[in-house]
Design an enzyme around this catalytic site. Structure first.
Site, PDB file in Angstrom:
ATOM      1  N   THR A 257      -5.859  11.268  -8.575  1.00  0.00           N
ATOM      2  CA  THR A 257      -7.214  11.689  -8.220  1.00  0.00           C
ATOM      3  C   THR A 257      -8.000  12.075  -9.460  1.00  0.00           C
ATOM      4  OG1 THR A 257      -6.664  12.393  -5.969  1.00  0.00           O
ATOM      5  CG2 THR A 257      -8.549  13.458  -7.015  1.00  0.00           C
TER       6      THR A 257
ATOM      7  N   GLN B  85      -0.888   2.651  -6.400  1.00  0.00           N
ATOM      8  CA  GLN B  85       0.061   2.040  -5.468  1.00  0.00           C
ATOM      9  C   GLN B  85       0.701   0.784  -6.014  1.00  0.00           C
ATOM     10  OE1 GLN B  85       1.247   3.046  -2.584  1.00  0.00           O
ATOM     11  NE2 GLN B  85      -0.024   4.849  -2.238  1.00  0.00           N
TER      12      GLN B  85
ATOM     13  N   GLY C  91       2.661   9.603 -11.061  1.00  0.00           N
ATOM     14  CA  GLY C  91       4.110   9.504 -11.134  1.00  0.00           C
ATOM     15  C   GLY C  91       4.833   9.487  -9.804  1.00  0.00           C
TER      16      GLY C  91
ATOM     17  N   CYS D  18      -3.002  10.865   1.631  1.00  0.00           N
ATOM     18  CA  CYS D  18      -3.731  11.797   0.760  1.00  0.00           C
ATOM     19  C   CYS D  18      -4.881  12.480   1.479  1.00  0.00           C
ATOM     20  CB  CYS D  18      -4.266  11.046  -0.459  1.00  0.00           C
ATOM     21  SG  CYS D  18      -3.026  10.072  -1.318  1.00  0.00           S
TER      22      CYS D  18
END
Length: 377
Positions: A60, A168, A189, A315
């Site tokens: 983000t 992704q 990560g 998310c």
């Protein structure tokens, strides 16, 4: 989950080596060396120079820095697809940028993109500074041809920077090839066995980028703040493992995903794969839509039987709102209400798939039976 090798690499930097990498003493120098090693590993994963890696708190922040940093540096406006992660969509909208529709697979419409960029270049009042597209979608796994997007940008807005959210994609795709045309690349990560809260933005040489977090001038003044050494070390170790094992893991997990999807489609009436057949996608996501059920109810039953699933992005703070990605793909609200996203990764096993194939059909049938009994009253 974080890989055991990653946890082992992080632990000494949590317990034995407290040095602040911004300092000048021996402990500080050791911390800087550890960060530099991690930078090397991330550079190999993405296909960039180590000095082009800017460590962040995750995907983000990397996405926000890409959009806001270019807008601040250039005074231009951003463009993105309607299927982007909110970490891109929201700063694009806040900056007064343009959101481009997608095709039925959720990939940016290149014809419309060309029209938008041409209008921005030829017309007054808007200068396209950045075009952001996901390398792989966070909900469906659909792969975008970043090189094709970059070619459109080069032709119609040659001064604009291409950014790709590769969060992704990093576990599954050959990033040095896939993101070659992007000047900015975001990763994090925890999508490939690293720790949560550790990510990076790759900033290619010459890309205009203004810092959003300012202060001590860390990360070559592109992202200030004391570096999180344990998390960065973990990110680097996960990247090292990914470079070595990505192809083999992708084949193994892809076989698991296909068996899972094929088994559910065969066992349950009124279920379909959300992504059109033949669309390139990553191995780690199975996305299905079930007729006659509500996703929220299905998720509750699955959790009781040990399956942690999602109806949309993982998310979204737990909110079960209709997916904007599915809306961009043209999936109607009724169909989208029965969507299910199942994620697989390095830790997934045949036993996990067997369990899902035993539990999910039973849960779907239970919900449909209940719905029929309610309707007959």
């Amino acid at each position: 989950p974080a890989r055991p090798e990653v946890v082992a690499a992080m632990l000494p930097w949590l317990t034995e080596h407290p040095g602040n990498p911004s300092g000048s003493h021996a402990a500080a120098r050791a911390a800087r060396r550890a960060i530099d090693d991690a930078r090397d590993h991330v550079g190999l994963l993405v296909g960039c120079l180590p000095g082009e890696v800017v460590f962040t708190s995750g995907g983000t922040e990397a996405d926000n820095l890409a959009v806001d940093g270019v807008v601040r540096a250039t005074g231009g406006l951003p463009v993105c697809s309607a299927a982007e992660h909110p970490a891109v969509l929201e700063p694009v909208r806040d900056s007064g940028g343009t959101v481009v529709p997608t095709d039925s697979a959720g990939r940016i419409d290149l014809t419309v993109l060309a029209e938008v960029l041409t209008a921005a270049t030829d017309g007054p009042g808007m200068n396209a500074a950045l075009v952001s597209v996901m390398a792989a979608n966070n909900e469906t796994g659909v792969v975008t041809d970043v090189a094709a997007v970059a070619a459109v940008v080069a032709e119609h807005a040659p001064d604009a920077v291409v950014h790709t959210d590769a969060v992704q994609a990093s576990a599954w795709l050959d990033l040095p090839v896939v993101v070659r045309g992007a000047g900015l690349v975001s990763i994090t990560g925890h999508k490939f066995g690293g720790p949560k809260g550790a990510g990076a933005l790759v900033v290619r040489a010459g890309v205009p980028l203004a810092a959003v977090l300012r202060g001590g001038g860390q990360e070559r003044e592109r992202r200030s703040g004391t570096q999180n050494v344990p998390a960065i070390v973990g990110l680097g170790e996960a990247a090292r493992l990914m470079v070595a094992e990505r192809d083999a893991m992708g084949h193994r997990v892809g076989d698991l995903r296909n068996r899972l999807e094929d088994g559910l489609v065969a066992a349950i009436d009124g279920v379909r794969r959300t992504v059109p057949d033949g669309t390139p996608r990553t191995p780690g996501v199975a996305h299905l839509c079930f007729d006659g059920i509500e996703s929220e109810e299905l998720l509750f039953l699955l959790e009781r039987d040990g399956i942690a699933a999602s109806a949309a992005s993982s998310c979204a703070s737990g909110a079960q709102e209709p997916s904007p990605v599915l809306a961009a793909m043209g999936v109607d609200r009724v169909t989208a209400a029965g969507s299910l996203r199942l994620s697989l990764g390095w830790a997934s096993t045949d036993a996990d798939v067997d369990h899902a194939l035993a539990v999910i059909p039973t849960a779907v049938e239970r919900l449909r039976t209940h719905a029929r009994s309610v309707q007959s009253r």
